[in-house]
Design a protein around this motif. Structure first.
Motif, PDB file in Angstrom:
ATOM      1  N   GLU A  78       0.878  -1.163   0.000  1.00  0.00           N
ATOM      2  CA  GLU A  78       0.000   0.000   0.000  1.00  0.00           C
ATOM      3  C   GLU A  78       0.915   1.212   0.000  1.00  0.00           C
ATOM      4  OE1 GLU A  78      -1.806   1.287   3.543  1.00  0.00           O
ATOM      5  OE2 GLU A  78      -0.482   0.177   4.860  1.00  0.00           O
ATOM      6  N   THR A  80       0.222   4.306   1.838  1.00  0.00           N
ATOM      7  CA  THR A  80       0.076   5.275   2.934  1.00  0.00           C
ATOM      8  C   THR A  80       1.317   5.409   3.819  1.00  0.00           C
ATOM      9  OG1 THR A  80      -2.237   4.657   2.817  1.00  0.00           O
ATOM     10  CG2 THR A  80      -1.618   6.107   4.618  1.00  0.00           C
ATOM     11  N   GLU A 110      -1.865 -12.166  -1.129  1.00  0.00           N
ATOM     12  CA  GLU A 110      -3.187 -12.664  -0.751  1.00  0.00           C
ATOM     13  C   GLU A 110      -3.487 -13.910  -1.563  1.00  0.00           C
ATOM     14  OE1 GLU A 110      -6.796 -10.381  -0.192  1.00  0.00           O
ATOM     15  OE2 GLU A 110      -5.711  -8.563  -0.712  1.00  0.00           O
ATOM     16  N   LEU A 117      -6.157  -9.644  -6.277  1.00  0.00           N
ATOM     17  CA  LEU A 117      -4.998 -10.258  -6.922  1.00  0.00           C
ATOM     18  C   LEU A 117      -3.770 -10.033  -6.052  1.00  0.00           C
ATOM     19  CD1 LEU A 117      -5.665  -9.106 -10.597  1.00  0.00           C
ATOM     20  CD2 LEU A 117      -6.165 -11.319  -9.581  1.00  0.00           C
ATOM     21  N   ASP A 126      -4.902  11.674  -0.827  1.00  0.00           N
ATOM     22  CA  ASP A 126      -4.686  11.976   0.592  1.00  0.00           C
ATOM     23  C   ASP A 126      -4.563  13.475   0.837  1.00  0.00           C
ATOM     24  OD1 ASP A 126      -4.095   9.295   2.263  1.00  0.00           O
ATOM     25  OD2 ASP A 126      -3.353   9.065   0.218  1.00  0.00           O
ATOM     26  N   ARG A 269     -12.870  -0.694   8.958  1.00  0.00           N
ATOM     27  CA  ARG A 269     -11.606  -0.824   8.228  1.00  0.00           C
ATOM     28  C   ARG A 269     -10.668  -1.817   8.901  1.00  0.00           C
ATOM     29  NH1 ARG A 269     -10.641  -0.169   3.823  1.00  0.00           N
ATOM     30  NH2 ARG A 269      -8.830   1.183   3.700  1.00  0.00           N
ATOM     31  N   TYR A 274      -6.141   3.699  11.266  1.00  0.00           N
ATOM     32  CA  TYR A 274      -7.256   4.659  11.183  1.00  0.00           C
ATOM     33  C   TYR A 274      -7.711   5.121  12.563  1.00  0.00           C
ATOM     34  CZ  TYR A 274      -7.472   3.481   6.281  1.00  0.00           C
ATOM     35  OH  TYR A 274      -7.156   3.297   4.960  1.00  0.00           O
ATOM     36  N   VAL A 291     -14.603  -1.629  -3.573  1.00  0.00           N
ATOM     37  CA  VAL A 291     -13.995  -0.929  -4.702  1.00  0.00           C
ATOM     38  C   VAL A 291     -12.930   0.042  -4.183  1.00  0.00           C
ATOM     39  CG1 VAL A 291     -14.441   0.556  -6.704  1.00  0.00           C
ATOM     40  CG2 VAL A 291     -16.211  -1.007  -5.902  1.00  0.00           C
TER      41      VAL A 291
END
Ligand code: HAM
Length: 424
Positions: A78, A80, A110, A117, A126, A269, A274, A291
């Motif tokens: 990711e 972030t 995963e 995928l 952000d 989440r 968070y 999504v």
């Protein structure tokens, strides 16, 4: 030996590449028109960056490696933490609020399944340096702007909005200790995704009693702010979280995107960082994975060695988005056609040299042009022009003349080569 692409990865032949570019062009267009600037980071980072505060789920899904110097690295799962690292490095020289976007290739180990995928592209939006919910509202606005841009309607997709801050306050109210909250939140995140029996098993494993589970379920199923206020009655620490949610929903109404949004306290989440408003986007039928997902992460920069700076944003992958657009019939039928401005042909083999020089002259004027390498009958060449989705065919004729054919309308006009080149 025969090789295939690794399970959970994709090859992008030109056809798939056209779809990928079409999606990414929309991501970039929508980001720019909402005032975001593009950035990027390396494809791999120090492993610790991603294990520091992302939570166990991401940690389990890391592709990690050790370099020859013995350093532990990981391919980014990711963006972030990398964004937080970059902002921390220049925090004093960056004017705030920082409104940045990126479209990185990311990898997660995963189990591949529909919509998930091991390698995908993820749009990140952000805003860093703004504590007010206006920044959260702005991010959700950008998200809806993209959904609308791609033709998805309010009855086809929903942004489901919750508040991790409020959920944490409620959990503490029902006796979940501060040290247990971090392990309970990922379990609550699973509630909408697993069967009730599986959820009960996970909840028990996280130390929740049946009574706590029932009260949490009741809280999470609150349909509106009024019900949430009643559920939190007398608990002052929930005040700010409720006001934030209320304000957010008001701003979203003012921005004209409320029909795409819905309060849903089941959204907590999966990622650990968070702290406030959180949200996920699902297809209205809820038959696909999320999504997009995001929220406020006010502590991450500090955890990664920077100052305490408010931050909020979301990520959207290209995989579920592509499936959803396909299922809803929103993909353009003629994706990629019209990218070639001119296909140059000749109606006699001896004109070939003129074809080559005309192609070069068109390209020199900044327009795209192509031609057949083999000499063929003009009909064959025009077939190729159509197959390539060219906008126009130019047929070179004897005596310095050309026929310019608009391939979508079928109109044709003759002119001198000079006049044609002037029109390019
Ligand atoms: P995330 O919920 O882990 O959040 O991922 C965001 C989106 O990335 C998902 O909703 C999904 O579209 C896509 N995605 C995630 N995993 C996969 C996968 N294995 N295959 C295909 N698509 C996937 C984050 O990553 C946060 N860093 C987002 C964020 C940005 N929060 C604040 N700013």
């Amino acid at each position: 030996m025969k090789f295939q692409a690794v399970k959970g990865t994709r090859d992008f032949y030109p056809q798939e590449m056209r779809l990928r570019n079409w999606i990414m062009d929309a991501w970039r267009r929508v980001s720019l028109r909402n005032g975001f600037e593009e950035y990027d980071a390396p494809i791999f980072e120090y492993l610790d960056l991603f294990t520091a505060k992302s939570g166990p789920e991401i940690a389990e899904q890391l592709f990690s490696l050790t370099d020859r110097g013995g350093r532990n690295l990981a391919i980014r799962p990711e963006m972030t933490p990398a964004l937080a690292r970059m902002v921390n490095e220049k925090i004093n020289s960056l004017p705030r609020p920082i409104k940045w976007f990126s479209m990185p290739r990311v990898c997660r180990a995963e189990a591949p399944q529909k919509g998930r995928l091991r390698e995908f592209f993820q749009w990140n939006i952000d805003i860093i340096g703004e504590d007010n919910v206006i920044a959260d509202a702005e991010c959700i606005y950008v998200l809806v702007d993209l959904l609308r841009e791609l033709g998805l309607k309010a009855d086809e997709v929903k942004v489901r909005i919750g508040s991790r801050a409020l959920t944490v306050a409620f959990l503490q109210g029902v006796g979940v200790g501060a040290d247990a909250v971090d392990s309970v939140l990922p379990v609550l995140d699973k509630r909408p995704k697993v069967s009730p029996e599986e959820f009960a098993r996970l909840a028990a494993a996280a130390g929740l009693s049946a009574e706590q589970v029932a009260r949490i379920a009741q809280f999470q199923d609150c349909p509106d702010i009024g019900a949430l206020k009643a559920a939190m009655a007398g608990r002052d620490e929930a005040g700010k979280a409720i006001t934030d949610l209320e304000q957010l929903l008001t701003i979203l109404r003012t921005m004209g995107v409320a029909d795409y949004c819905r309060l849903d306290m089941r959204i907590v989440r999966g990622l650990a960082y968070y702290t406030g408003i959180v949200y996920e986007v699902f297809d209205a039928g809820e038959s696909l994975r999320a999504v997009a997902g995001g929220g406020r992460y006010d502590n991450l920069l500090q955890v990664l060695g920077g100052p305490k700076v408010g931050a909020t944003g979301f990520g959207m992958g290209d995989v579920v988005l592509g499936i959803l657009l396909q299922e809803k019939g929103k993909l353009p039928a003629n994706l990629g056609s019209g990218q070639l401005d001119y296909f140059v042909a000749d109606d006699a083999p001896e004109l070939f040299e003129q074809v080559v020089s005309l192609v070069a002259a068109i390209r020199a004027r900044g327009r795209s042009a192509d031609f057949s390498y083999k000499r063929q009958a003009v009909g064959k060449q025009l077939q190729t022009a159509n197959r390539r989705g060219a906008k126009n065919a130019v047929i070179v004729k004897a005596g310095g003349q050309v026929a310019l054919k608009d391939l979508s309308r079928g109109q044709q006009q003759e002119m001198s080569m000079e006049a044609f080149l002037k029109s390019v």
